[in-house]
Design an enzyme around this catalytic site. Structure first.
Site, PDB file in Angstrom:
ATOM      1  N   ASP A 140       0.848  -1.180   0.000  1.00 24.50           N
ATOM      2  CA  ASP A 140       0.000   0.000   0.000  1.00 24.50           C
ATOM      3  C   ASP A 140       0.890   1.239   0.000  1.00 24.50           C
ATOM      4  O   ASP A 140       1.781   1.358   0.841  1.00 24.50           O
ATOM      5  CB  ASP A 140      -0.917  -0.021   1.226  1.00 24.50           C
ATOM      6  N   HIS A 147      -3.131  13.908   1.188  1.00 24.93           N
ATOM      7  CA  HIS A 147      -3.417  12.960   2.271  1.00 24.93           C
ATOM      8  C   HIS A 147      -2.242  12.891   3.249  1.00 24.93           C
ATOM      9  O   HIS A 147      -2.423  12.959   4.467  1.00 24.93           O
ATOM     10  CB  HIS A 147      -3.709  11.576   1.692  1.00 24.93           C
ATOM     11  N   ARG A 156       1.723  14.166  13.546  1.00 23.01           N
ATOM     12  CA  ARG A 156       3.035  14.767  13.828  1.00 23.01           C
ATOM     13  C   ARG A 156       2.972  16.261  13.523  1.00 23.01           C
ATOM     14  O   ARG A 156       3.520  16.712  12.509  1.00 23.01           O
ATOM     15  CB  ARG A 156       4.118  14.148  12.938  1.00 23.01           C
ATOM     16  N   GLU A 212     -10.851   4.263   3.711  1.00 23.14           N
ATOM     17  CA  GLU A 212      -9.865   5.009   2.915  1.00 23.14           C
ATOM     18  C   GLU A 212     -10.142   4.739   1.445  1.00 23.14           C
ATOM     19  O   GLU A 212     -10.123   3.589   0.999  1.00 23.14           O
ATOM     20  CB  GLU A 212      -8.433   4.596   3.258  1.00 23.14           C
ATOM     21  N   GLU A 214      -9.195   4.372  -2.146  1.00 23.14           N
ATOM     22  CA  GLU A 214      -7.966   4.106  -2.890  1.00 23.14           C
ATOM     23  C   GLU A 214      -8.273   3.495  -4.256  1.00 23.14           C
ATOM     24  O   GLU A 214      -9.328   2.905  -4.467  1.00 23.14           O
ATOM     25  CB  GLU A 214      -7.068   3.125  -2.120  1.00 23.14           C
ATOM     26  N   ASP A 246      -9.427   0.738   2.115  1.00 24.02           N
ATOM     27  CA  ASP A 246      -8.443   0.321   3.120  1.00 24.02           C
ATOM     28  C   ASP A 246      -8.961   0.731   4.499  1.00 24.02           C
ATOM     29  O   ASP A 246      -8.462   1.677   5.110  1.00 24.02           O
ATOM     30  CB  ASP A 246      -7.117   1.010   2.791  1.00 24.02           C
ATOM     31  N   ARG A 250      -8.323   4.173  13.437  1.00 17.56           N
ATOM     32  CA  ARG A 250      -7.360   5.260  13.667  1.00 17.56           C
ATOM     33  C   ARG A 250      -6.784   5.264  15.065  1.00 17.56           C
ATOM     34  O   ARG A 250      -5.630   5.676  15.261  1.00 17.56           O
ATOM     35  CB  ARG A 250      -8.024   6.605  13.388  1.00 17.56           C
ATOM     36  N   GLN A 253      -4.222   2.526  15.139  1.00 23.96           N
ATOM     37  CA  GLN A 253      -3.103   2.930  14.285  1.00 23.96           C
ATOM     38  C   GLN A 253      -2.213   3.965  14.971  1.00 23.96           C
ATOM     39  O   GLN A 253      -0.979   3.867  14.932  1.00 23.96           O
ATOM     40  CB  GLN A 253      -3.669   3.500  12.978  1.00 23.96           C
ATOM     41  N   LYS A 266      -4.962  -1.742  10.329  1.00 22.49           N
ATOM     42  CA  LYS A 266      -5.339  -1.915   8.924  1.00 22.49           C
ATOM     43  C   LYS A 266      -5.729  -3.347   8.580  1.00 22.49           C
ATOM     44  O   LYS A 266      -6.525  -3.567   7.669  1.00 22.49           O
ATOM     45  CB  LYS A 266      -4.132  -1.568   8.024  1.00 22.49           C
ATOM     46  N   THR A 270      -9.856  -5.288   4.195  1.00 20.02           N
ATOM     47  CA  THR A 270      -9.633  -4.393   3.068  1.00 20.02           C
ATOM     48  C   THR A 270     -10.603  -4.838   1.974  1.00 20.02           C
ATOM     49  O   THR A 270     -10.608  -6.011   1.609  1.00 20.02           O
ATOM     50  CB  THR A 270      -8.184  -4.511   2.551  1.00 20.02           C
ATOM     51  N   GLU A 387      -9.538  12.710   7.698  1.00 22.71           N
ATOM     52  CA  GLU A 387      -9.299  14.028   7.100  1.00 22.71           C
ATOM     53  C   GLU A 387     -10.597  14.812   6.941  1.00 22.71           C
ATOM     54  O   GLU A 387     -10.645  16.011   7.196  1.00 22.71           O
ATOM     55  CB  GLU A 387      -8.683  13.866   5.709  1.00 22.71           C
TER      56      GLU A 387
END
Lengths: 438, 438
Positions: A140, A147, A156, A212, A214, A246, A250, A253, A266, A270, A387
């Protein structure tokens, strides 16, 4: 953009004798012809080709003499998965496409043979779609710079976009065993999470379940261990594309991902759309790689080519739809919560393939590469709830009066992918959806 | 430590009619009986069992009537890989072990039938060992706290051991396609690297090629997607152990690994010892999980059990040997550069299995779990050159007069794994080696 790949199979005037394939807006017109694996009730799985609301039973079509294929190609089409067909590389696949196109046209012999049609073409509602491939490895990537910057700024704050991002097509190994076809219910995972102020983590059901958006690339012909893939040849190893969800927890994660990357946040599920739209079907929708902002470095030479700059990307309009149980109970339709375009990615699939094999890593037929979440610059282009709701701080307000920071029990998430271009027949990717259980 | 698992197959007095199996120090005495897949010259691969310097041809043994197995078990033993046998779970495997032990004893009927022996037992030098399994997913853990702290202090001097380490058995998805059996030459990978002071990265052959000493666990019976594995049942999903060399390109890894973890710095090659030592053979060598230092948190309840505390670990003495081309030219033997014990790990395999499935992730028969580099407290216990030479600052000085910070062309790395305990016959893991090409 040069267009050597366009041929009669992209002729916008061509129509199929399958009426539903000619309805504007169908995902599967004659010009698409995606491959999948289906299981008719009580029978063994087999390879099929979607055309309108029908599926051509490929082994039955070969057995009937409809197609004139080499023994090798015929054998690959009679397999229980697409891996063998993928491993043959581009030429046999293109030959097969040309024949399928000709046989499914409105002026073909099959068009005037309803008995044979009834044997070879199955209504979609009668069959169950399976994973089309025995997936060896799933990698992945993280190819949307929007993103990466959005998520980075949450995880971060002091260094949202890391120094390697503009040089390295960042990716990681994903879990192959828990990839499921569209429609498979998604169980909420449990795991460890820790609030920043808490002294110790706790174990329990995720409270921050997310999707997610993708696009996934399927490897066709592989490369031998130790043999990199030149960027000029990368596309020869690309079989086609699907949509991929995906699913991400959170909270799990955030607590687990350092220093070795995402793992249990994750690997619980999927979702894949079960049809693979081939590179040949996508030829009219190739677009230049997204231009890099002024001041960004050029890709290193091994990731750069004129061909990739000119047509390394694909124009695919993508949408995310959400329907809660509450909305279903009120007979409210799914709400479109995101809308973006796959062409915006910072890295193209040819670049991801070349990078992946640049250390000699062998890609095998049927390996899967995820693009990473596709997000654009604007809030409504963001491809996941993390997001879209800015980690839950700006919940979505739904027509049912509900709000959503993350997914709740009964929520159905579905993706739409469509390719459109003036002068060509639009094509789509079919269904990629899942309902959250519990 | 309770010992319900010890039975007649661990009888130290039992001897085999295969003389080499009785030589002290052999890896494969009668009490071991590891499984592998071998290919006799010009024939198809098949499952074998190592005994001294011979390999029992399992399908041939079944065909000859030597073994009395259920049709299901016989079918699994006739397959081209061990996956089917693994999927049957512990009981059939234990029944098979008891029969193999009885048939290969010095007092068996086969002991006095040299003609049948010649048909069923192949000299090791005649055959080629293959990967024993079709590996679905490979996950690599990070279970040695000394390794994590050492590497962390080099990559992140300000936060060597991250806050999650003592709570989460940290792991990541690895690459399955590039796993190779012992003896496969290792090509030096190319990739991006960037010196801290450099403005931009460059692409080229790795200058910091390293080995990593690991023990690998093989999943036997799998779990369904969505169904976690209780720590009390974790062992029922464990088939056996092998040795694993997780070759690493430290310069590539340092530049690429944030934020999604190691990728191309690892995926160019991973070497496996081809024999799988079963959990049954390892029963006498089970030891209590390493005790946690005063002040460390207890594992969360889902990772804790009396059984795991009592006997969740395995006592395996591990060694790394290095022989350079220069040493071979001077007829100097390999030099032992590290020596440690697998029992020292912070997390046990039952904990890693339970954690892996705790989010519902499905483990499948033949999936592979790496322990992560096994390092101890002392410099000579460090399981990779990165630690052993402290990122090249303290190069190894070799008897040939050469020095080594990282691996160079022609270097051969080999691992040794041995289990020893007073009152039991010692067993070993066989060969796990690779030579660096270029």
């Amino acid at each position: 953009m040069s267009e050597p790949r366009l041929n009669e199979t992209h002729d916008p005037a061509a129509r199929s004798f399958v009426a539903s394939a000619n309805v504007p807006g169908t995902d599967f017109p004659l010009q698409n012809l995606p491959f999948g694996v289906f299981r008719p009730a009580g029978e063994a799985p087999r390879i099929g080709v979607a055309i309108g609301d029908r599926v051509l039973d490929l082994p039955a079509a070969i057995e009937s003499g409809l197609l004139d294929l080499s023994p090798e190609l015929a054998g690959a089409c009679a397999a229980l998965s697409l891996n063998a067909l993928m491993g043959l590389g581009p030429e046999p696949r293109r030959a097969l496409r040309r024949q399928l196109f000709a046989r499914l046209r409105s002026d073909s012999a099959l068009a005037s043979d309803p008995a044979l049609q009834a044997r070879l073409l199955r209504p979609t509602f009668e069959i169950e779609m399976r994973l089309p491939v025995e997936i060896g490895d799933y990698s992945d990537f993280y190819a949307s710079i929007e993103h990466a910057a959005n998520v980075g700024s949450m995880f971060r704050p002091d260094s949202p976009l890391l120094p390697n991002y503009k040089w390295v097509p960042i990716g990681y190994h994903g879990r192959a065993s828990s990839i499921v076809p569209s429609g498979t219910p998604i169980r909420r995972p449990s795991g460890q999470r820790k609030a920043p102020e808490a002294e110790a983590p706790t174990f329990g059901p995720s409270r921050q379940l997310d999707y997610e958006l993708e696009v996934a690339a399927w490897i066709g012909r592989g490369n031998a261990l130790g043999e990199p893939i030149d960027i000029e040849q990368a596309e020869d190893h690309l079989f086609g594309l699907s949509l991929l969800d995906d699913w991400s927890a959170r909270d799990l994660q955030a607590w687990e991902y350092q220093p070795l990357g995402p793992f249990l946040g994750k690997s619980f599920a999927t979702t894949l759309s079960p049809w693979i739209v081939t590179i040949e079907a996508l030829a009219p929708f190739r677009v230049p790689a997204a231009s890099r902002p002024e001041g960004d470095p050029a890709p290193l030479p091994y990731l750069d080519s004129q061909r990739n700059r000119n047509e390394g990307a694909f124009g695919i309009a993508l949408e995310v739809h959400l329907q809660t149980r509450g909305m279903r109970e009120q007979a409210l339709p799914p709400l479109r919560v995101s809308r973006s375009d796959f062409r915006s990615l910072y890295w193209t699939f040819p670049q991801m393939i070349t990078h992946h094999a640049s250390n000699g890593c062998n890609l095998r037929p049927g390996d899967l590469l995820g693009s990473g979440t596709v997000s654009g610059k604007n809030p409504e282009q963001r491809g996941c709830l993390l997001e879209r709701t800015w980690r839950g701080k700006e919940p979505l307000v739904l027509p049912s009066g509900e709000t959503r920071a993350f997914l709740e029990a009964g929520d159905e998430v579905s993706f739409v992918g469509r390719c459109e271009r003036e002068g060509f027949v639009s094509i789509g990717f079919g269904e990629c959806r899942g309902v959250v259980e519990g």
